[in-house]
Design an enzyme around this catalytic site. Structure first.
Site, PDB file in Angstrom:
ATOM      1  N   LEU A   1       0.812  -1.208   0.000  1.00  0.00           N
ATOM      2  CA  LEU A   1       0.000   0.000   0.000  1.00  0.00           C
ATOM      3  C   LEU A   1       0.852   1.268   0.000  1.00  0.00           C
ATOM      4  O   LEU A   1       1.707   1.459   0.873  1.00  0.00           O
ATOM      5  CB  LEU A   1      -0.927   0.004   1.220  1.00  0.00           C
ATOM      6  N   ASP A   2       0.605   2.124  -0.999  1.00  0.00           N
ATOM      7  CA  ASP A   2       1.241   3.439  -1.116  1.00  0.00           C
ATOM      8  C   ASP A   2       2.765   3.359  -1.187  1.00  0.00           C
ATOM      9  O   ASP A   2       3.460   4.314  -0.843  1.00  0.00           O
ATOM     10  CB  ASP A   2       0.836   4.349   0.053  1.00  0.00           C
ATOM     11  N   GLU A   3       3.298   2.240  -1.632  1.00  0.00           N
ATOM     12  CA  GLU A   3       4.744   2.104  -1.756  1.00  0.00           C
ATOM     13  C   GLU A   3       5.171   1.741  -3.168  1.00  0.00           C
ATOM     14  O   GLU A   3       6.294   1.297  -3.398  1.00  0.00           O
ATOM     15  CB  GLU A   3       5.265   1.056  -0.757  1.00  0.00           C
TER      16      GLU A   3
END
Length: 300
Positions: A243-245
């Site tokens: 997530l979000d990486e």
């Protein structure tokens, strides 16, 4: 008395005289002769290079290149692809070759915040963003009217913890039905499953409402206000199971100070989000974004 000359008849554009702007992007292990191999291939088929960028990563030994050229010889995309396959095979290249004038078929997903969607729709309608949007998908109906203003089909696909598999199956149906090449999460407030993220790796762009890594969770701008930040930003990145990486495509910031209330920060942040996402989508549509492991090479 001199007889006025007659105006020239407008040139007749035929398939034989029309030039196609072609974009070739590639990646491979760095070695001598790669630029020469590409330029020789283009010149040998009557192409005229109008833009060329390359990058060699000295740490990994990888090479990346983007070339835009006019197919002045009228060779055609099919023949160019067939011919370049031999060059790519010789040098172990992963590559793409496409007509630069063809809009990228893009499905946009959104929830209740419409600033990024509105910006993308306007840019597309005004011709500054080379995408075609055959469908808008949302888990709410709030922005159905905005989609209607641009005459784009709106698909309401509610999502709950129980219905998430069915919702993602519907998304994939729409992707296949409309030959979608890119999915844009324009403030879509749902997390895609790991399996979907893996299946569409490199084909889903998300806009994150902060300059990653930064404040996560609910009300990020309120958290930023409580900490007295002087910069707020946004990050556009590819979606991955982490997530979000995912690999970052574009980021930007805006300077703020103590005079701005939380709602003022939201307003400033929305402007940053819209322009960062538009740049990322535009560059991807133009073949300027190449994946490089957990990073990207962006020929902006």
């Amino acid at each position: 008395m001199r007889t006025p000359s007659r105006p020239k008849e407008p040139a007749v554009v035929t398939d034989a005289t029309r030039r196609t702007r072609v974009v070739l992007s590639l990646a491979c292990a760095d070695r001598p002769g790669l630029v020469a191999a590409v330029s020789t291939f283009v010149a040998g088929r009557g192409g005229n290079i109008v833009e060329s960028q390359q990058y060699g990563d000295t740490l990994t030994g990888d090479f990346f290149m983007r070339v835009a050229f006019d197919d002045e010889g009228g060779v055609g995309l099919a023949s160019l692809r067939e011919g370049f396959a031999a060059v790519a095979g010789e040098h172990g290249m992963s590559w793409q070759l496409h007509d630069a004038s063809r809009p990228l078929r893009t499905l946009v997903m959104v929830s209740r915040f419409g600033h990024c969607l509105n910006d993308l729709l306007f840019r597309r309608a005004s011709g500054s963003l080379n995408v075609e949007i055959p469908a808008i998908v949302s888990n709410h109906r709030d922005l159905e009217g905005l989609a209607g203003q641009y005459d784009i089909p709106f698909h309401h696909v509610p999502v709950t913890s129980q219905s998430k598999p069915e919702a993602e199956a519907r998304l994939l149906e729409l992707v296949d039905e409309h030959d979608v090449e890119l999915v844009v999460l324009a403030r879509y407030m749902q997390i895609l499953s790991d399996s979907l993220a893996r299946r569409m790796a490199g084909q889903v762009i998300n806009i994150h409402h902060s300059f990653l890594p930064s404040f996560k969770g609910a009300k990020p701008y309120h958290q930023a206000h409580a900490r007295g930040v002087k910069l707020i930003g946004a990050t556009a990145h590819f979606v991955t199971p982490d997530l979000d990486e995912g690999p970052i495509i574009e980021q930007d910031v805006a300077r703020v100070d103590h005079r701005l209330a939380p709602d003022d920060l939201v307003t400033v942040g929305r402007d940053v989000e819209a322009r960062v996402l538009a740049r990322a989508v535009g560059w991807h549509a133009e073949g300027r974004v190449l994946l490089h492991g957990d990073r990207t090479v962006v020929f902006s």
